[in-house]
Design an enzyme around this catalytic site. Structure first.
Site, PDB file in Angstrom:
ATOM      1  N   LYS A  13       5.962  52.691  -5.980  1.00 21.49           N
ATOM      2  CA  LYS A  13       6.552  53.035  -4.674  1.00 21.49           C
ATOM      3  C   LYS A  13       6.681  51.803  -3.786  1.00 21.49           C
ATOM      4  O   LYS A  13       7.705  51.590  -3.169  1.00 21.49           O
ATOM      5  CB  LYS A  13       5.669  54.044  -3.909  1.00 21.49           C
ATOM      6  CG  LYS A  13       5.612  55.425  -4.478  1.00 21.49           C
ATOM      7  CD  LYS A  13       4.954  56.397  -3.507  1.00 21.49           C
ATOM      8  CE  LYS A  13       3.515  56.056  -3.147  1.00 21.49           C
ATOM      9  NZ  LYS A  13       2.560  56.183  -4.264  1.00 21.49           N
ATOM     10  N   ARG A  88       0.484  62.554   2.332  1.00 17.41           N
ATOM     11  CA  ARG A  88      -0.347  62.682   1.139  1.00 17.41           C
ATOM     12  C   ARG A  88      -1.080  64.019   1.089  1.00 17.41           C
ATOM     13  O   ARG A  88      -1.791  64.279   0.126  1.00 17.41           O
ATOM     14  CB  ARG A  88      -1.375  61.564   1.131  1.00 17.41           C
ATOM     15  CG  ARG A  88      -1.001  60.377   0.248  1.00 17.41           C
ATOM     16  CD  ARG A  88      -2.124  59.388   0.400  1.00 17.41           C
ATOM     17  NE  ARG A  88      -2.291  58.474  -0.670  1.00 17.41           N
ATOM     18  CZ  ARG A  88      -1.785  57.244  -0.710  1.00 17.41           C
ATOM     19  NH1 ARG A  88      -0.980  56.829   0.221  1.00 17.41           N
ATOM     20  NH2 ARG A  88      -2.096  56.432  -1.697  1.00 17.41           N
ATOM     21  N   ARG A 127      -3.406  45.464 -12.144  1.00 19.67           N
ATOM     22  CA  ARG A 127      -2.783  44.867 -10.960  1.00 19.67           C
ATOM     23  C   ARG A 127      -3.756  44.000 -10.155  1.00 19.67           C
ATOM     24  O   ARG A 127      -4.843  44.426  -9.797  1.00 19.67           O
ATOM     25  CB  ARG A 127      -2.251  46.005 -10.089  1.00 19.67           C
ATOM     26  CG  ARG A 127      -1.622  45.565  -8.792  1.00 19.67           C
ATOM     27  CD  ARG A 127      -0.837  46.678  -8.176  1.00 19.67           C
ATOM     28  NE  ARG A 127      -1.688  47.681  -7.543  1.00 19.67           N
ATOM     29  CZ  ARG A 127      -1.210  48.703  -6.836  1.00 19.67           C
ATOM     30  NH1 ARG A 127       0.090  48.871  -6.720  1.00 19.67           N
ATOM     31  NH2 ARG A 127      -2.026  49.568  -6.276  1.00 19.67           N
ATOM     32  N   ARG A 160      -7.744  44.813  -5.889  1.00 22.71           N
ATOM     33  CA  ARG A 160      -8.113  45.749  -4.835  1.00 22.71           C
ATOM     34  C   ARG A 160      -9.284  46.600  -5.318  1.00 22.71           C
ATOM     35  O   ARG A 160      -9.295  47.039  -6.465  1.00 22.71           O
ATOM     36  CB  ARG A 160      -6.922  46.671  -4.524  1.00 22.71           C
ATOM     37  CG  ARG A 160      -5.922  46.066  -3.583  1.00 22.71           C
ATOM     38  CD  ARG A 160      -4.642  46.855  -3.496  1.00 22.71           C
ATOM     39  NE  ARG A 160      -4.806  48.309  -3.394  1.00 22.71           N
ATOM     40  CZ  ARG A 160      -3.798  49.157  -3.219  1.00 22.71           C
ATOM     41  NH1 ARG A 160      -2.565  48.695  -3.114  1.00 22.71           N
ATOM     42  NH2 ARG A 160      -3.994  50.451  -3.144  1.00 22.71           N
ATOM     43  N   ARG A 171      -8.740  58.296  -7.543  1.00 18.27           N
ATOM     44  CA  ARG A 171      -7.498  58.390  -6.764  1.00 18.27           C
ATOM     45  C   ARG A 171      -6.519  59.354  -7.416  1.00 18.27           C
ATOM     46  O   ARG A 171      -5.811  60.098  -6.738  1.00 18.27           O
ATOM     47  CB  ARG A 171      -6.847  57.005  -6.631  1.00 18.27           C
ATOM     48  CG  ARG A 171      -7.569  56.107  -5.653  1.00 18.27           C
ATOM     49  CD  ARG A 171      -7.082  54.691  -5.743  1.00 18.27           C
ATOM     50  NE  ARG A 171      -5.723  54.503  -5.266  1.00 18.27           N
ATOM     51  CZ  ARG A 171      -4.978  53.462  -5.585  1.00 18.27           C
ATOM     52  NH1 ARG A 171      -5.432  52.524  -6.390  1.00 18.27           N
ATOM     53  NH2 ARG A 171      -3.761  53.353  -5.105  1.00 18.27           N
TER      54      ARG A 171
END
Ligand code: AMP
Length: 214
Positions: A13, A88, A127, A160, A171
């Site tokens: 996104k 969300r 990532r 992160r 998540r």
């Protein structure tokens, strides 16, 4: 152009929202980025959000709704926007409807980027990013990892906290319980465009642009 970009964490996104923001000259409103900046700057918002984010939990609805209302009411959003990471929860979606009504915002498009969950897990844990300029690195492609220096700006690369494998699992669980109902909410009340998020970045951008009637 007013766009709500929807999808599980890790579907791309953020990457696509940045590109669309340039194409349409509209601000990219990433609630995740705003919260991370607030944490870095140690603002009251950052202090509120940090504990939730580090553990992969959602920041409470009242905080998020207030934040998004303030942003959408600002001048920079008057010619459009792309929302990335909000809403969300169904409560956030309902609050957004009320904000749109109040601000007389109509004709917005909701797009869902769809990616298989196994691919999402592989992508997220792969990532890394630069602490200084935010450039994203993929370990499997770039072989950069925490502690290395960004080739663009020399900043330090890190992962992160919420991209660590245990947190990614959490998540995704939260996505299924709290966020997937938002997709059904828009299917029922507004209409949602589904775009396949697997492929090269440019390819996915083309699919998005096609769906947006560009
Ligand atoms: P993101 O970069 O969009 O994946 O967001 C990172 C984290 O920020 C999420 O895991 C949440 O903890 C928090 N966050 C971002 N947007 C929202 C939102 N709309 N509601 C609640 N929490 C959010």
């Amino acid at each position: 152009m007013k766009i709500i970009l929807f999808g599980a964490p890790g579907v791309g996104k953020g990457t696509q929202a940045k590109i669309l923001s340039h194409v349409y000259h509209i601000p990219h409103i990433s609630t995740g980025d705003i919260l991370r900046d607030a944490i870095k700057a140690e603002t009251p918002l950052g202090k509120k959000a940090k504990e939730y984010m580090d553990h992969g939990n959602l920041v409470p609805d009242d905080v998020m709704i207030g934040l998004v209302k303030e942003i959408l009411s600002s001048d920079r959003c008057k010619n459009g926007f792309i929302l990335d990471g909000y809403p969300r929860t169904v409560e956030q979606a309902e609050a957004l409807d009320a904000i749109f009504k109040e601000l007389q915002i109509t004709n917005y498009k909701v797009i869902n980027i769809d990616v298989d969950e196994k691919i999402i897990i592989a992508r997220l844990t792969d990532r890394y990013l630069c602490a200084q300029c935010g450039k994203i690195y993929n370990y499997s492609i770039d072989h950069f990892k925490s502690g290395d220096k960004c080739f663009k700006c020399g900043g330090t690369i890190y992962q992160r906290d919420d991209d660590k494998p245990e947190t990614v699992k959490k998540r995704l669980e939260i996505y299924h319980t709290a966020t997937e109902p938002v997709k059904r909410y828009y299917e029922k009340n507004h209409g949602i465009l589904n775009v396949n998020g697997i492929g090269e970045i440019e390819e996915i951008t083309q699919r998005l642009l096609q769906n947006l009637g560009h």
